[in-house]
Design a protein around this motif. Structure first.
Motif, PDB file in Angstrom:
ATOM      1  N   GLU A 150       0.884  -1.176   0.000  1.00 59.37           N
ATOM      2  CA  GLU A 150       0.000   0.000   0.000  1.00 59.37           C
ATOM      3  C   GLU A 150       0.914   1.216   0.000  1.00 59.37           C
ATOM      4  N   ARG A 198       0.938  -6.899  -4.381  1.00 57.70           N
ATOM      5  CA  ARG A 198       0.495  -7.932  -3.423  1.00 57.70           C
ATOM      6  C   ARG A 198       0.551  -9.280  -4.124  1.00 57.70           C
ATOM      7  N   GLU A 201      -1.132 -11.803  -4.566  1.00 56.60           N
ATOM      8  CA  GLU A 201      -2.485 -12.336  -4.429  1.00 56.60           C
ATOM      9  C   GLU A 201      -2.516 -13.829  -4.735  1.00 56.60           C
ATOM     10  N   PHE A 231      -9.221  -6.347 -12.194  1.00 57.09           N
ATOM     11  CA  PHE A 231      -9.852  -6.083 -10.892  1.00 57.09           C
ATOM     12  C   PHE A 231      -8.938  -6.485  -9.740  1.00 57.09           C
ATOM     13  N   THR A 241      -5.132  -7.810  -9.179  1.00 61.86           N
ATOM     14  CA  THR A 241      -3.866  -8.103  -9.822  1.00 61.86           C
ATOM     15  C   THR A 241      -2.763  -8.120  -8.761  1.00 61.86           C
ATOM     16  N   PHE A 275      -0.526  -3.144  -9.026  1.00 60.89           N
ATOM     17  CA  PHE A 275      -1.636  -2.220  -9.322  1.00 60.89           C
ATOM     18  C   PHE A 275      -1.272  -0.841  -8.806  1.00 60.89           C
ATOM     19  N   GLN A 286      -2.508   2.714  -6.710  1.00 59.48           N
ATOM     20  CA  GLN A 286      -3.446   3.228  -5.716  1.00 59.48           C
ATOM     21  C   GLN A 286      -3.421   4.751  -5.696  1.00 59.48           C
ATOM     22  N   GLU A 293      -4.234   7.260  -2.715  1.00 56.07           N
ATOM     23  CA  GLU A 293      -4.585   7.205  -1.294  1.00 56.07           C
ATOM     24  C   GLU A 293      -4.484   8.581  -0.633  1.00 56.07           C
ATOM     25  N   GLU A 332     -15.568  -4.072  -4.594  1.00 56.04           N
ATOM     26  CA  GLU A 332     -14.952  -2.873  -4.000  1.00 56.04           C
ATOM     27  C   GLU A 332     -14.123  -2.064  -4.996  1.00 56.04           C
ATOM     28  N   LEU A 333     -14.380  -0.741  -4.998  1.00 56.36           N
ATOM     29  CA  LEU A 333     -13.535   0.193  -5.755  1.00 56.36           C
ATOM     30  C   LEU A 333     -12.535   0.876  -4.840  1.00 56.36           C
ATOM     31  N   GLU A 334     -12.991   1.099  -3.613  1.00 53.28           N
ATOM     32  CA  GLU A 334     -12.222   1.932  -2.679  1.00 53.28           C
ATOM     33  C   GLU A 334     -12.634   1.599  -1.257  1.00 53.28           C
ATOM     34  N   ARG A 364      -8.469   4.746  10.557  1.00 53.82           N
ATOM     35  CA  ARG A 364      -7.301   3.948  10.990  1.00 53.82           C
ATOM     36  C   ARG A 364      -6.880   4.292  12.411  1.00 53.82           C
ATOM     37  N   GLU A 405      -8.741   7.407   6.062  1.00 58.63           N
ATOM     38  CA  GLU A 405      -8.028   7.003   4.855  1.00 58.63           C
ATOM     39  C   GLU A 405      -8.970   6.578   3.720  1.00 58.63           C
ATOM     40  N   SER A 438      -8.952   5.148   0.384  1.00 56.67           N
ATOM     41  CA  SER A 438      -7.910   4.455  -0.374  1.00 56.67           C
ATOM     42  C   SER A 438      -8.518   3.799  -1.611  1.00 56.67           C
ATOM     43  N   GLY A 466      -8.137   2.303  -5.693  1.00 55.10           N
ATOM     44  CA  GLY A 466      -7.251   1.824  -6.738  1.00 55.10           C
ATOM     45  C   GLY A 466      -7.357   2.774  -7.920  1.00 55.10           C
TER      46      GLY A 466
HETATM   47  N1  GAP Z   1      -4.111   1.507   2.549  1.00 60.93           N
HETATM   48  C1  GAP Z   1      -5.317   0.785   2.620  1.00 60.93           C
HETATM   49  C2  GAP Z   1      -5.460  -0.197   1.575  1.00 60.93           C
HETATM   50  O1  GAP Z   1      -4.541  -0.469   0.844  1.00 60.93           O
HETATM   51  P1  GAP Z   1      -7.183  -1.852   0.507  1.00 60.93           P
HETATM   52  O2  GAP Z   1      -8.675  -1.915   0.661  1.00 60.93           O
HETATM   53  O3  GAP Z   1      -6.393  -3.077   0.722  1.00 60.93           O
HETATM   54  O4  GAP Z   1      -6.712  -0.681   1.480  1.00 60.93           O
HETATM   55  C3  GAP Z   1      -7.386  -0.070  -1.372  1.00 60.93           C
HETATM   56  O5  GAP Z   1      -6.847  -1.296  -0.930  1.00 60.93           O
HETATM   57  C4  GAP Z   1      -7.770  -0.154  -2.827  1.00 60.93           C
HETATM   58  O6  GAP Z   1      -6.639  -0.578  -3.618  1.00 60.93           O
HETATM   59  C5  GAP Z   1      -8.869  -1.167  -3.141  1.00 60.93           C
HETATM   60  O7  GAP Z   1     -10.146  -0.648  -2.892  1.00 60.93           O
HETATM   61  C6  GAP Z   1      -8.628  -1.431  -4.614  1.00 60.93           C
HETATM   62  O8  GAP Z   1      -9.193  -0.421  -5.435  1.00 60.93           O
HETATM   63  C7  GAP Z   1      -7.100  -1.337  -4.715  1.00 60.93           C
HETATM   64  N2  GAP Z   1      -6.558  -2.707  -4.660  1.00 60.93           N
HETATM   65  C8  GAP Z   1      -6.221  -3.405  -3.555  1.00 60.93           C
HETATM   66  N3  GAP Z   1      -5.753  -4.615  -3.895  1.00 60.93           N
HETATM   67  C9  GAP Z   1      -5.794  -4.691  -5.234  1.00 60.93           C
HETATM   68  C10 GAP Z   1      -5.436  -5.692  -6.196  1.00 60.93           C
HETATM   69  N4  GAP Z   1      -4.913  -6.848  -5.829  1.00 60.93           N
HETATM   70  N5  GAP Z   1      -5.638  -5.426  -7.506  1.00 60.93           N
HETATM   71  C11 GAP Z   1      -6.140  -4.243  -7.901  1.00 60.93           C
HETATM   72  N6  GAP Z   1      -6.475  -3.259  -7.050  1.00 60.93           N
HETATM   73  C12 GAP Z   1      -6.311  -3.469  -5.731  1.00 60.93           C
END
Ligand code: GAP
Length: 440
Positions: free
Chosen positions: A150, A182, A184, A192, A194, A197, A199, A201, A266-268, A273, A306, A308, A310
């Motif tokens: 992040e 990440r 994943e 969506f 990945t 990606f 962010q 924030e 989820e978009l955001e 925190r 926060e 946050s 993507g």
């Molecule tokens: N700092 C807080 C944080 O990172 P999160 O909900 O884990 O919070 C925020 O991530 C946003 O980042 C998500 O709503 C999404 O839009 C984007 N995001 C997180 N993981 C993602 C992934 N693996 N691929 C694409 N976008 C991702």
């Protein structure tokens, strides 16, 4: 013109994105790499437009926000203090039948989504999502660094630097856009989810007692940002996390969700925190991260709200939402009804044909527009086909150069959604387009 009532499916979106140069599979000629995508000529423009629109509303237009750009690689202790080394993990299972590796919390009725086998999963085990690498020539524990999962931590550890260099008072925010990574377990749904990606924030620092009010405020603001840029309000909602689903640092969190073809996703995330991060970094670094409240004559550790987002998920939502199919004089017209601020190309210059008399004037028009707008030039195939091509990628305006242009030094501006056409003199063309295109 009648709109054909339908919702686009993801296959059509993926195909359009590839065909028209929005998004390609990463390393496609080698068979691709799971969880990584490349943005092509139109995709990079649109992504930049989203980031610019966010930066404009978040930083430029506000008097309580500053931006920054932290390094992706940070001291490894940052991720110990933040809790990521310990707890940033998803439960993972393997299907014994097809060997697919999946997230346990996404499996329904014990059925493998890959092969359909029921009850074939291994015990769930936790899998840490941090990407690890080494800084320097020696690959040992002392050299371990992480690719940030992040962007947030770069802003927390710079709290003191930003506070003193920009002389801020509470409440104020720091905003940042950048790549995150990440590992994943199960990347999916195109861009969506990945492994790499971007962010956008905001870390908004407030007095602890004001945190709930600012949390509400940011939820409203962020929904407004999405709808202002064209997302249908009916396809947006806020969903609060149940207490047991909250991340380790959060006192409360609501997700902005969009109704994608595959469902509400989820978009955001907009989290309270608390003072978790500043407290943790104070403890682990030995540097006190507090704010001196002059009015009250005391030091406080601010709470952080926060929002946050993507970049990739909103981009996908904007494309899905803008996608339309219409019937025009018995023919199907596909168009992306993108807000002009997000459209990759603002103006396409189209000579009526490739006739050699038209080309020099059409090129002159293109030269005239390029310094002012993101443009393209297209002279291949019939003018009708070219209008359709521009509609399909969301270009708000086409400028057509025809044989009359050679006589009257005027061109036709054709608008994407209404297909209305107006004739304007070349001397006033830049101004006429400027009036029709909101600044971004
Ligand atoms: N700092 C807080 C944080 O990172 P999160 O909900 O884990 O919070 C925020 O991530 C946003 O980042 C998500 O709503 C999404 O839009 C984007 N995001 C997180 N993981 C993602 C992934 N693996 N691929 C694409 N976008 C991702």
């Amino acid at each position: 013109m009648t709109e054909i009532e339908n919702r686009v499916n993801m296959d059509e979106i993926v195909s359009l994105c590839k065909r028209r140069g929005f998004i390609f599979q990463s390393s496609e000629i080698y068979g691709g790499l799971a969880g990584a995508w490349d943005y092509g000529p139109l995709g990079v423009e649109m992504k930049n437009n989203i980031k610019r629109a966010w930066w404009k509303t978040t930083v430029q237009e506000r008097d309580d926000m500053v931006g920054m750009d932290a390094a992706i690689l940070m001291h490894p202790q940052v991720w110990v203090a933040s809790g990521h080394v310990e707890t940033f993990a998803d439960p993972m299972v393997d299907c014994r039948n097809c060997q697919a590796r999946l997230r346990a919390d996404e499996i329904e009725e014990d059925r493998c989504p890959n092969c359909g086998a029921v009850g074939q999963f291994t015990e769930a085990r936790m899998f840490n999502l941090l990407f690890k690498t080494f800084a320097g020539p020696v690959e040992n524990e002392a050299g371990v660094v992480y690719l940030r999962p992040e962007t947030a931590q770069g802003m927390f550890v710079n709290f003191e630097n930003v506070l003193t260099s920009s002389r801020r008072k509470l409440p104020f925010g720091i905003a940042q856009i950048g790549k995150s990574f990440r590992n994943e377990v199960n990347p999916r749904h195109f861009i969506f989810r990945t492994r790499e990606f971007e962010q956008m924030e905001i870390e908004f620092f407030v007095r602890p007692e004001e945190a709930p009010r600012w949390h509400e405020y940011w939820m409203e603001e962020r929904i407004r940002w999405y709808t202002d840029l064209g997302l249908r309000p009916d396809y947006l909602r806020l969903t609060a996390h149940a207490p047991e689903d909250l991340a380790h640092y959060a006192a409360a969190c609501s997700d902005v969700e969009y109704l994608f073809p595959m469902g509400w996703l989820e978009l955001e995330g907009i989290a309270n925190r608390r003072d978790f991060d500043l407290q943790q970094h104070s403890k682990h670094s030995g540097v006190t991260l507090t704010y001196f409240d002059e009015e009250r004559g005391e030091h406080v550790v601010p709470f952080i709200i926060e929002p946050s987002a993507g970049v990739d998920r909103p981009l996908l939502a904007f494309i899905v939402d803008a996608y339309r199919e219409e019937e025009v004089r018995g023919e199907k017209r596909v168009l992306l009804k993108l807000d002009p601020r997000l459209a990759p190309i603002k103006v396409a210059v189209l000579p009526l044909s490739r006739n050699e008399k038209l080309v020099p004037t059409a090129r002159e028009v293109w030269d005239m527009l390029r310094p002012h707008f993101m443009t393209s030039y297209d002279d291949a195939q019939s003018i009708g086909r070219r209008y359709r091509r521009q509609d399909e990628v969301g270009t708000p305006f086409c400028v057509t150069v025809d044989f009359d242009t050679l006589e009257d030094r005027a061109v036709t501006i054709r608008e994407r959604d209404s297909m209305d056409q107006v004739r304007v003199p070349l001397t006033g063309l830049v101004e006429a387009l400027r009036e029709r295109l909101p600044p971004c």
